[in-house]
Design an enzyme around this catalytic site. Structure first.
Site, PDB file in Angstrom:
ATOM      1  N   GLU A 461     -27.657  33.347  -9.475  1.00 29.55           N
ATOM      2  CA  GLU A 461     -28.846  32.549  -9.131  1.00 29.55           C
ATOM      3  C   GLU A 461     -30.098  33.393  -9.014  1.00 29.55           C
ATOM      4  O   GLU A 461     -31.182  32.926  -9.408  1.00 29.55           O
ATOM      5  CB  GLU A 461     -28.914  31.720  -8.113  1.00 29.55           C
ATOM      6  CG  GLU A 461     -27.746  30.530  -8.012  1.00 29.55           C
ATOM      7  CD  GLU A 461     -27.815  29.719  -8.983  1.00 29.55           C
ATOM      8  OE1 GLU A 461     -29.237  29.550  -9.289  1.00 29.55           O
ATOM      9  OE2 GLU A 461     -26.857  29.153  -9.769  1.00 29.55           O
ATOM     10  N   HIS A 464     -32.195  33.723 -12.177  1.00 25.99           N
ATOM     11  CA  HIS A 464     -33.026  32.643 -12.595  1.00 25.99           C
ATOM     12  C   HIS A 464     -34.209  32.931 -11.850  1.00 25.99           C
ATOM     13  O   HIS A 464     -35.385  32.743 -12.094  1.00 25.99           O
ATOM     14  CB  HIS A 464     -32.394  31.569 -12.211  1.00 25.99           C
ATOM     15  CG  HIS A 464     -31.425  30.749 -12.730  1.00 25.99           C
ATOM     16  ND1 HIS A 464     -31.470  30.451 -14.459  1.00 25.99           N
ATOM     17  CD2 HIS A 464     -30.231  30.260 -12.452  1.00 25.99           C
ATOM     18  CE1 HIS A 464     -30.497  29.740 -14.511  1.00 25.99           C
ATOM     19  NE2 HIS A 464     -29.481  29.868 -13.587  1.00 25.99           N
TER      20      HIS A 464
END
Ligand SMILES: [Zn+2]
Length: 672
Positions: A461, A464
């Site tokens: 994550e 991202h």
């Protein structure tokens, strides 16, 4: 009444939304005003008597909708991360209205007329690469949204989009309720035998918070294979947990799944495509449905062969029987025997705070030269949210990173990144990004110890987040993760590589109590064991990808029939029918593709992106340059460019050749 905080740009650093001032009653007026304001901006563009220019049309359009963008980002955040009945009502009410608003813009004939005229003379406008791309992007978006249709067809499209928005919002709400209701309630700690003491304590705490005082509750995570299945010794408890997981939505979302899939097929037909998959890939890097199906065909046979070999080994370890609820448990046993790896015993080495600061942040510093400072003076939308300011090597500002790690009843399942403010030089904005995960909160005073899988998710994550944070583009339409959806996972997957890099691991993987590093022998065994279970993981993933693909390959008017039969037939046809390995998500809880248009006909993206990812990892590891130097090249050539360049061309410019599939095949053990 206090002024509505959405109506002005936030005065907080990086325009962080002023969460302390935002009340639920502020959303509706701000959404209404935001839509009205954008329509007025569009009317000003189309009402301009002078001929269309790039500035008076494309730039004006790109700038429009500032208020709406502001409030939508916060609403999305609340819906996903801290919802309430009132927020859910707002979402249900405004999703169709916002879809209609998008339609009003895309189906505005005067506006499209100006864009179309500019598009026709695009090569003579003297635009640079990014602006030319923006003009092309808008032209394509408008056509894909129905700008080329007749009035009647456009009305039909508006109706379909409204119905889809209502159906996907209902899917999300029903699934949320069902996932909550499906939690496994147990009376005795004996039922939890095999779980660690703190996992049992967390289950007791969870029970208390849900009103089952004295009991134990295992709440369901979004994917099929609940992590506790690896440790629970009582087979009947495992069976109950797996059954609860697999049954989600069978009552409440099954009609919606069929409905959403058929509506999408109808919409695709209206827009001139034989199916929703064809419509989707037309705009993606894959380019054609055949390219995706070829990738599936290449991966399925070796993945299934791997999984069958794994199943044989596990069946033996499990004493003959291997149901879906036995797989993870047996796999843990075999992993222990074969690699002398007890995954549960590793958790004390992965303490959340340390993993974040000395792992995730440290790696980003080593590779991209950025640093992080917590800003306790800045508050998020929930007390658990933490705010970090991000700086360049020379101390200049980058943006804000918000971290929301813990699971709670008001948060949806899974882990994800999203933006509160998107970077754009045109708008003068710097990035504010959020990472969400669903880590179980330990009892007060206890450290948060992570599984290896949770550590991997944090790195993923954060990849991202880096895509958003390191964005350096003019146009917000291209900012950070605004790239074709089938390559959106690429930067996040690349970021996973740092997790097991010796210099990173040595810093963060330390015993929370003693500070001892994870023994080197264990690290070696972890690396050795990396391919163990790839058969399972690939088949589980491909199962979900193929389901998404099958639902969205329907032609207009084709009825899918019963959801469970449809699923079984799709898996069978793809050669993926293995009852011991259910898909990572079944259709009825496949939030990625049915709670919004997000990943519909796009779940294949993970493996599509992984081709680029595995090749990039190999490049980092074998190019002979210092990590910081490679990191800078990757940052400048790819990460920072967002959607402003063709990603395949950018890849070639950085790596020096087109991507190859071989590193992916090797990584997943699919070379046989
Ligand atoms: Zn991701």
């Amino acid at each position: 009444m206090t002024a509505n905080p959405f109506f002005t740009r936030s005065k907080l650093p990086y325009e962080l939304p002023p969460f302390q001032e935002i009340r639920v009653e502020h959303f509706a007026p701000a959404l209404e005003a935001g839509m009205a304001e954008q329509l007025a901006e569009i009317a000003a563009i189309t009402g301009d008597a002078s001929p269309p220019t790039y500035d008076n049309t494309v730039v004006a359009l790109e700038r429009s909708g500032e208020l709406l963008r502001r409030v939508e980002c916060v609403l999305y955040t609340m819906v996903s991360s801290d919802t309430s009945p009132r927020i859910q009502e707002l979402d249900a009410e405004y999703r169709p209205k916002l879809a209609a608003h998008q339609d009003a813009i895309h189906l505005d004939r005067a506006l499209f007329g100006r864009i179309d005229a500019l598009f026709a003379e695009r090569d003579g406008l003297g635009l640079d690469g990014e602006d030319l791309r923006l003009l092309e992007r808008y032209h394509r978006d408008f056509l894909r949204a129905g700008a080329g249709l007749t009035e009647d067809q456009q009305q039909r499209l508006r109706d379909l989009n409204g119905e889809l928005a209502r159906a996907t919002a209902a899917f999300q709400q029903n699934l949320f309720a069902d996932t909550k209701a499906g939690a496994l309630v147990l009376d005795s700690a004996d039922d939890l035998a095999g779980l660690s003491d703190d996992a049992i304590a967390a289950a007791a705490e969870n029970a208390r918070s849900l009103g089952h005082e004295g009991g134990y509750v295992l709440s369901l995570k979004l994917f099929t294979n609940q992590s506790e299945l690896a440790w629970l010794e009582d087979r009947s408890v495992r069976e109950r947990l797996m059954t609860a997981s697999l049954s989600r939505g069978l009552d409440s979302t099954r009609e919606l799944v069929s409905r959403i899939a058929t509506l999408r097929a109808t919409r695709a037909a209206l827009l001139g495509h034989p199916s929703h998959t064809a419509y989707a890939v037309d705009d993606l890097t894959a380019g054609s449905t055949k390219a995706v199906e070829d990738l599936f065909a290449r991966l399925v046979p070796p993945a299934v062969a791997n999984a069958r070999a794994e199943a044989d080994a596990l069946r033996e370890a499990a004493g003959g029987e291997l149901a879906s609820w036995d797989w993870s448990f047996a796999a843990e046993k075999v992993r222990k025997e074969r690699y002398d790896l007890d995954m549960a015993a590793l958790r004390p080495y992965f303490e959340l705070e340390r993993v974040v600061r000395d792992g995730v942040f440290f790696a980003a510093g080593q590779v991209y030269g950025i640093t992080f400072t917590e800003r306790p003076d800045l508050v998020g939308y929930h007390p658990d949210v933490r705010v970090f300011e991000v700086f360049e090597e020379d101390g200049s500002p980058v943006g804000l990173f918000l971290a929301d790690f813990y699971a709670r009843g008001s948060k949806r399942g899974g882990a994800w990144m999203h933006s509160l403010v998107e970077q754009s030089r045109l708008l003068g904005t710097r990035p504010v990004v959020v990472n969400n995960s669903n880590i179980t909160k330990p009892p007060a005073g206890e450290p948060t110890l992570l599984t290896v899988a949770e550590v991997k998710t944090l790195f993923h994550e954060f990849g991202h987040a880096l895509h958003g944070l390191l964005s350096d583009v003019r146009n917000v339409s291209f900012s950070g993760p605004n790239v074709p959806r089938d390559v959106v996972e690429y930067p996040s997957q690349v970021n996973e590589m740092w997790m097991l890099r010796p210099e990173v691991l040595a810093r963060y993987a330390r015993h929370h109590a003693t500070g001892e590093p994870l023994p080197e022998a264990v690290v070696d065994r972890l690396k050795e064991a990396r391919r163990f279970g790839e058969g399972f993981r690939t088949v589980e993933y491909l199962g979900a990808a193929v389901l998404d693909w099958a639902w969205h390959s329907l032609a207009d008017g084709q009825q899918p029939g019963d959801v469970e039969e449809f699923e079984a037939a799709a898996l069978e046809a793809a050669g993926l029918a293995m009852p011991e390995i259910p898909p990572r998500y079944r259709s009825t809880y496949f939030s990625h593709v049915f709670s919004g248009d997000g990943y519909s006909a796009g779940y294949y993206s993970y493996i599509w992106s992984e081709v680029l990812d595995a090749d990039t990892v190999e490049w980092f590891e074998t190019n002979g340059r210092p990590v910081r130097e490679s990191g800078q090249a990757f940052r400048e050539g790819l990460l920072s460019r967002g959607g402003s360049v063709d990603l395949m061309e950018a890849f070639e410019a950085v790596v020096g050749r087109p991507p190859r599939i071989e590193p992916l095949l090797a990584r997943r053990g699919l070379t046989s």
